[in-house]
Design a protein around this motif. Structure first.
Motif, PDB file in Angstrom:
ATOM      1  N   LYS A  48       0.858  -1.192   0.000  1.00  0.00           N
ATOM      2  CA  LYS A  48       0.000   0.000   0.000  1.00  0.00           C
ATOM      3  C   LYS A  48       0.892   1.240   0.000  1.00  0.00           C
ATOM      4  CE  LYS A  48      -4.200  -1.767   1.151  1.00  0.00           C
ATOM      5  NZ  LYS A  48      -4.994  -2.215   0.022  1.00  0.00           N
ATOM      6  N   GLU A  97       0.643   5.338   1.064  1.00  0.00           N
ATOM      7  CA  GLU A  97      -0.227   6.334   1.682  1.00  0.00           C
ATOM      8  C   GLU A  97       0.315   7.721   1.340  1.00  0.00           C
ATOM      9  OE1 GLU A  97      -0.116   5.924   5.919  1.00  0.00           O
ATOM     10  OE2 GLU A  97       1.907   6.728   6.033  1.00  0.00           O
ATOM     11  N   ASP A 137       2.535  12.893  15.490  1.00  0.00           N
ATOM     12  CA  ASP A 137       3.333  11.893  14.776  1.00  0.00           C
ATOM     13  C   ASP A 137       3.048  10.497  15.313  1.00  0.00           C
ATOM     14  OD1 ASP A 137       5.156  10.949  12.981  1.00  0.00           O
ATOM     15  OD2 ASP A 137       6.898  11.342  14.249  1.00  0.00           O
ATOM     16  N   ASN A 138       2.890  10.384  16.637  1.00  0.00           N
ATOM     17  CA  ASN A 138       2.616   9.071  17.247  1.00  0.00           C
ATOM     18  C   ASN A 138       1.125   8.769  17.331  1.00  0.00           C
ATOM     19  OD1 ASN A 138       5.331   8.912  17.633  1.00  0.00           O
ATOM     20  ND2 ASN A 138       5.259   9.543  19.766  1.00  0.00           N
ATOM     21  N   LYS A 139       0.307   9.593  16.683  1.00  0.00           N
ATOM     22  CA  LYS A 139      -1.149   9.461  16.726  1.00  0.00           C
ATOM     23  C   LYS A 139      -1.640   9.374  18.173  1.00  0.00           C
ATOM     24  CE  LYS A 139      -1.723   7.576  12.110  1.00  0.00           C
ATOM     25  NZ  LYS A 139      -1.784   8.928  11.528  1.00  0.00           N
ATOM     26  N   LEU A 197      -6.234  10.969  13.508  1.00  0.00           N
ATOM     27  CA  LEU A 197      -7.158   9.930  13.043  1.00  0.00           C
ATOM     28  C   LEU A 197      -7.578  10.129  11.585  1.00  0.00           C
ATOM     29  CD1 LEU A 197      -9.237   9.695  16.310  1.00  0.00           C
ATOM     30  CD2 LEU A 197      -7.396   8.200  15.517  1.00  0.00           C
ATOM     31  N   PHE A 251      -6.764   9.152   8.762  1.00  0.00           N
ATOM     32  CA  PHE A 251      -6.135   8.238   7.815  1.00  0.00           C
ATOM     33  C   PHE A 251      -7.136   7.172   7.391  1.00  0.00           C
ATOM     34  CE2 PHE A 251      -5.434   6.346  11.951  1.00  0.00           C
ATOM     35  CZ  PHE A 251      -5.596   4.985  11.734  1.00  0.00           C
ATOM     36  N   GLY A 252      -6.907   6.590   6.230  1.00  0.00           N
ATOM     37  CA  GLY A 252      -7.814   5.568   5.713  1.00  0.00           C
ATOM     38  C   GLY A 252      -8.018   5.765   4.231  1.00  0.00           C
ATOM     39  N   GLY A 253      -9.209   5.422   3.733  1.00  0.00           N
ATOM     40  CA  GLY A 253      -9.520   5.579   2.314  1.00  0.00           C
ATOM     41  C   GLY A 253     -10.035   6.984   2.027  1.00  0.00           C
ATOM     42  N   GLU A 274     -12.813   8.264   2.219  1.00  0.00           N
ATOM     43  CA  GLU A 274     -13.828   8.772   3.150  1.00  0.00           C
ATOM     44  C   GLU A 274     -13.211   9.808   4.108  1.00  0.00           C
ATOM     45  OE1 GLU A 274     -12.601   5.729   3.265  1.00  0.00           O
ATOM     46  OE2 GLU A 274     -11.815   5.426   5.288  1.00  0.00           O
ATOM     47  N   LEU A 296      -3.720   4.881   0.092  1.00  0.00           N
ATOM     48  CA  LEU A 296      -4.390   5.287   1.325  1.00  0.00           C
ATOM     49  C   LEU A 296      -4.074   6.754   1.575  1.00  0.00           C
ATOM     50  CD1 LEU A 296      -3.217   2.332   3.607  1.00  0.00           C
ATOM     51  CD2 LEU A 296      -5.485   2.589   2.598  1.00  0.00           C
ATOM     52  N   ASP A 342      -3.187   9.626   4.625  1.00  0.00           N
ATOM     53  CA  ASP A 342      -2.888   9.916   6.030  1.00  0.00           C
ATOM     54  C   ASP A 342      -2.477  11.375   6.130  1.00  0.00           C
ATOM     55  OD1 ASP A 342      -2.188  10.121   8.647  1.00  0.00           O
ATOM     56  OD2 ASP A 342      -1.025   8.274   8.725  1.00  0.00           O
ATOM     57  N   ARG A 349       4.392   7.301   1.848  1.00  0.00           N
ATOM     58  CA  ARG A 349       5.136   6.170   2.396  1.00  0.00           C
ATOM     59  C   ARG A 349       4.560   4.887   1.828  1.00  0.00           C
ATOM     60  NH1 ARG A 349       5.573   7.412   8.820  1.00  0.00           N
ATOM     61  NH2 ARG A 349       3.315   7.245   8.721  1.00  0.00           N
ATOM     62  N   PHE A 360       6.075   4.070  17.111  1.00  0.00           N
ATOM     63  CA  PHE A 360       4.813   3.349  16.992  1.00  0.00           C
ATOM     64  C   PHE A 360       3.713   4.353  17.248  1.00  0.00           C
ATOM     65  CE2 PHE A 360       6.886   2.549  21.113  1.00  0.00           C
ATOM     66  CZ  PHE A 360       6.075   3.328  21.922  1.00  0.00           C
ATOM     67  N   TYR A 361       2.461   3.929  17.050  1.00  0.00           N
ATOM     68  CA  TYR A 361       1.347   4.813  17.333  1.00  0.00           C
ATOM     69  C   TYR A 361       0.773   4.497  18.706  1.00  0.00           C
ATOM     70  CZ  TYR A 361       1.471   6.016  12.380  1.00  0.00           C
ATOM     71  OH  TYR A 361       1.847   6.460  11.158  1.00  0.00           O
ATOM     72  N   GLU A 362       0.379   5.559  19.407  1.00  0.00           N
ATOM     73  CA  GLU A 362      -0.133   5.401  20.766  1.00  0.00           C
ATOM     74  C   GLU A 362      -1.595   5.820  20.725  1.00  0.00           C
ATOM     75  OE1 GLU A 362       2.623   7.287  23.455  1.00  0.00           O
ATOM     76  OE2 GLU A 362       1.098   7.332  25.011  1.00  0.00           O
ATOM     77  N   LEU A 363      -2.502   4.853  20.659  1.00  0.00           N
ATOM     78  CA  LEU A 363      -3.874   5.199  20.290  1.00  0.00           C
ATOM     79  C   LEU A 363      -4.867   5.326  21.436  1.00  0.00           C
ATOM     80  CD1 LEU A 363      -4.479   3.315  16.945  1.00  0.00           C
ATOM     81  CD2 LEU A 363      -3.663   5.614  17.331  1.00  0.00           C
ATOM     82  N   LEU A 373      -2.018  -1.737   7.115  1.00  0.00           N
ATOM     83  CA  LEU A 373      -2.268  -2.963   6.359  1.00  0.00           C
ATOM     84  C   LEU A 373      -3.384  -3.818   6.958  1.00  0.00           C
ATOM     85  CD1 LEU A 373       1.450  -3.908   5.618  1.00  0.00           C
ATOM     86  CD2 LEU A 373      -0.185  -2.948   4.008  1.00  0.00           C
ATOM     87  N   ARG A 378      -6.077  -2.478   8.888  1.00  0.00           N
ATOM     88  CA  ARG A 378      -6.869  -1.422   9.501  1.00  0.00           C
ATOM     89  C   ARG A 378      -8.201  -1.915  10.058  1.00  0.00           C
ATOM     90  NH1 ARG A 378      -9.839   3.023   7.219  1.00  0.00           N
ATOM     91  NH2 ARG A 378      -9.483   2.089   5.203  1.00  0.00           N
TER      92      ARG A 378
END
Lengths: 397, 207
Positions: free
Chosen positions: A158, A160, A189-191, A213, A215-217, A219, A258, A260, A276, B80-83, B189, B191
């Motif tokens: 994929k 993004e 950066d770390n969401k 948040l 990120f995705g398709g 939508e 994707l 993001d 990426r 990493f992501y911290e959700l 990958l 999701r």
């Protein structure tokens, strides 16, 4: 104290047989994609002056670079990245060439990682740089080249895409110190929306909290538009990502792409679109790229550029672990055994077999038995035994 | 298939409660014996490990989701992501030392003992203060009592260990709690699977 003589430094690898072949096979596949897209290969020296990598926005901290000195005591580094040296070449040796300059490379980079982290410190990187153009067309050319490169590897992948100006424009509205900005950016950066919530006393932070948040398709676009509100910078960035997505979808890559809008790493380095690439089984992005319009300017030639790098080491580790082996493309292999006096006859046989499509070697052993054991161990298909005018063949599989 | 790395001990206990409320069958983990690779349902594997290893597994992508304390995250890297904040395991990082002493008195180079050398170094560096950090593996509270260090940086929950040993908190450094972290490639990958898991457990977190 173990013997330094027989060990290799942290993060280095000897690559033996299959692994070595696989890495060069991957590199060749990538290079043929770049060539077909009109990129010309360059190589740069492994040693550079440290000064070349010391500029504002340089994403690699100096503690990650291997350093040594030259004969005048000046500080050198083992090339920690390929894009910067190529920007240097473009700004100096190629500055009178007609634009755009399309370059590709495949060479090792050296980075010091923390000990015992299991990371490689010598990494084969392969990628392209498209120098001297801005605008969506050059972004698209670069991203489709990236897609074709990952496609050539045969793994599921994929790509993004995002744009640094989406975040930059929104954060610029907030009244913050540089320090607070750096913290917020780390969280995005770390969401890490949780910790963003604790910064709380700044009214605009709620908007920023939603960025991780995004990120995705496709939508994502509607949500992003709401968050952007009437911020023209963010809306402009969003519009660019939308157009890029639409063009890639039109080119038939819709299921590969994707979105993001929360990609904010190396924010001082990238200036526009960022992207990426991920392949199944690799725990990190294997491809990263984007637009860095200020980079070549660091070397005195102010032109925009866009490019990407593929971490060939990560790709080959992933493919290797998933059982993929290089070189198995159906070529039959053979070994010819003979006594020394029959070498002429053996070479004649060898020419005949090569013409028939075999890959053939002459045995260096003194007996048929040793030849057989070695050939079976190495997976060779057939052994031919020459004795004067006679030639016998033996199937080893 | 997704794989979850879960920190052994208290975090494990609390997480199992949340997972069970979210409808996951945790009997395999409850009756684990000496098994290391466990499963909850058909498509989720669980690995129990020490907290710092959870981060290593997530960074390398051999596990997709990790459940680990923020203290470990602050000490051991962050690619990493911290959700999610799981809302339990709440405590704080604090600078502590012998009661009644002023830590900043005098010009001598300060020595700090800690199980968290990176957190300690980052805290003092960010304030422009040079200190010598000594890494201690066990009861850090001993260091100021024995005269090895001027102060300690450690996790404080109730503060009773400090109190009983004649120590007190000088400064709060950060609040921490248990977090859910995700590998950067997995979230792209896998999701759908990961979002479903997160949605199910976030509905069960006590606010």
């Amino acid at each position: 104290m173990y013997k330094l003589k027989i060990n290799i430094p942290d993060g280095m690898r000897d690559m033996i047989y299959d692994e070595a072949v696989l890495e060069s096979e991957i590199t060749e596949k990538l290079e043929s994609v770049y060539k077909n897209e009109g990129f010309a290969k360059v190589t740069t020296p492994i040693l550079e002056y440290y000064d070349a990598f010391n500029f504002v926005g340089q994403p690699l901290p100096q503690e990650n670079m291997y350093k040594l000195t030259d004969n005048a005591g000046r500080l050198l580094v083992l090339r920690p990245d390929c894009t910067t040296p190529i920007a240097r070449v473009a700004a100096t040796k190629l500055k009178d060439m007609p634009l755009p300059i399309k370059l590709s490379y495949s060479q090792n980079v050296y980075r010091i990682n923390l000990g015992y982290s299991g990371k490689r410190n010598e990494i084969m990187q392969s990628g392209v740089e498209l120098i001297g153009l801005d605008g969506i067309k050059s972004d698209i050319i670069c991203i489709t080249t990236a897609i074709k490169a990952l496609e050539a590897l045969g793994a599921d992948f994929k790509i993004e895409i995002g744009h640094v100006e989406f975040y930059n424009s929104l954060i610029a509205e907030l009244d913050m110190t540089d320090e607070e900005r750096a913290i917020v950016r780390d969280y995005v950066d770390n969401k890490n929306a949780v910790s963003l919530g604790f910064i709380g006393d700044n009214a605009g932070i709620e908007r920023i909290m939603q960025i991780p948040l995004l990120f995705g398709g496709k939508e994502v676009f509607d949500r992003a538009a709401k968050i952007a509100g009437n911020n023209t910078g963010a809306l402009g960035a969003l519009e660019k990502v939308k157009r890029t997505y639409a063009l890639l979808e039109g080119a038939g890559y819709g299921d590969r792409v994707l979105i993001d809008l929360g990609i904010v790493h190396k924010l001082d380095y990238y200036t526009g679109i960022v992207f990426r690439g991920f392949i199944e089984g690799a725990g990190e992005p294997v491809l990263s790229g984007g637009r860095y319009d200020n980079l070549v300017g660091n070397f005195g030639f102010d032109v925009p550029s866009v490019g990407f790098a593929i971490n060939v080491g990560a790709v080959s580790d992933t493919l290797y672990k998933s059982g993929y082996r290089a070189g198995d493309c159906g070529v039959k292999t053979a070994v010819i055994y003979c006594e020394s006096e029959d070498i002429a006859a053996a070479y004649a046989k060898r020419r005949e077999l090569c013409a028939a499509g075999y890959s053939v070697e002459l045995s260096c052993f003194d007996t048929v038995a040793e030849t057989r054991i070695n050939a079976v161990g190495r997976g060779i298909d057939t052994m031919f035994i020459i004795d004067g005018d006679k030639c016998e063949s033996e199937d080893l599989k | 298939m997704i794989r979850i790395a879960l920190t052994k001990g208290r975090i494990e206990e609390k997480t199992l409660g949340i997972l069970e409320r979210a409808g996951y069958d945790c009997s395999d983990i409850r009756n684990k014996g000496r098994k290391l690779l466990l499963s909850i349902g058909d498509d989720i594997e669980v690995v129990l490990s020490k907290s710092a290893d959870v981060i290593t597994y997530i960074e390398h992508g051999v596990c997709d989701i990790g459940i680990v304390g923020e203290d470990t995250i602050m000490e051991h890297g962050k690619t990493f992501y911290e959700l999610l904040d799981l809302g339990f395991g709440k405590c704080r990082f604090a600078l502590a030392g012998i009661k009644g002493k002023n830590f900043y008195d005098g010009y001598s180079h300060k020595v700090i003992a800690s199980k968290y050398p990176t957190v300690t170094k980052n805290y003092f560096n960010s304030r422009g203060i040079d200190v010598e950090v000594v890494k201690i593996e066990g009861s850090v509270e001993l260091a100021p009592l024995l005269g090895l260090a001027d102060a300690i940086v450690d996790i404080v929950e109730t503060g009773s260990t400090l109190k009983e040993n004649g120590l007190e908190v000088y400064e709060e450094i950060a609040n921490v709690s248990a977090r859910l972290i995700v590998n950067v490639a997995s979230i792209k990958l896998k999701r759908a699977e990961i979002s479903e898991f997160i949605d199910r457990i976030s509905a069960q977190i006590e606010k």
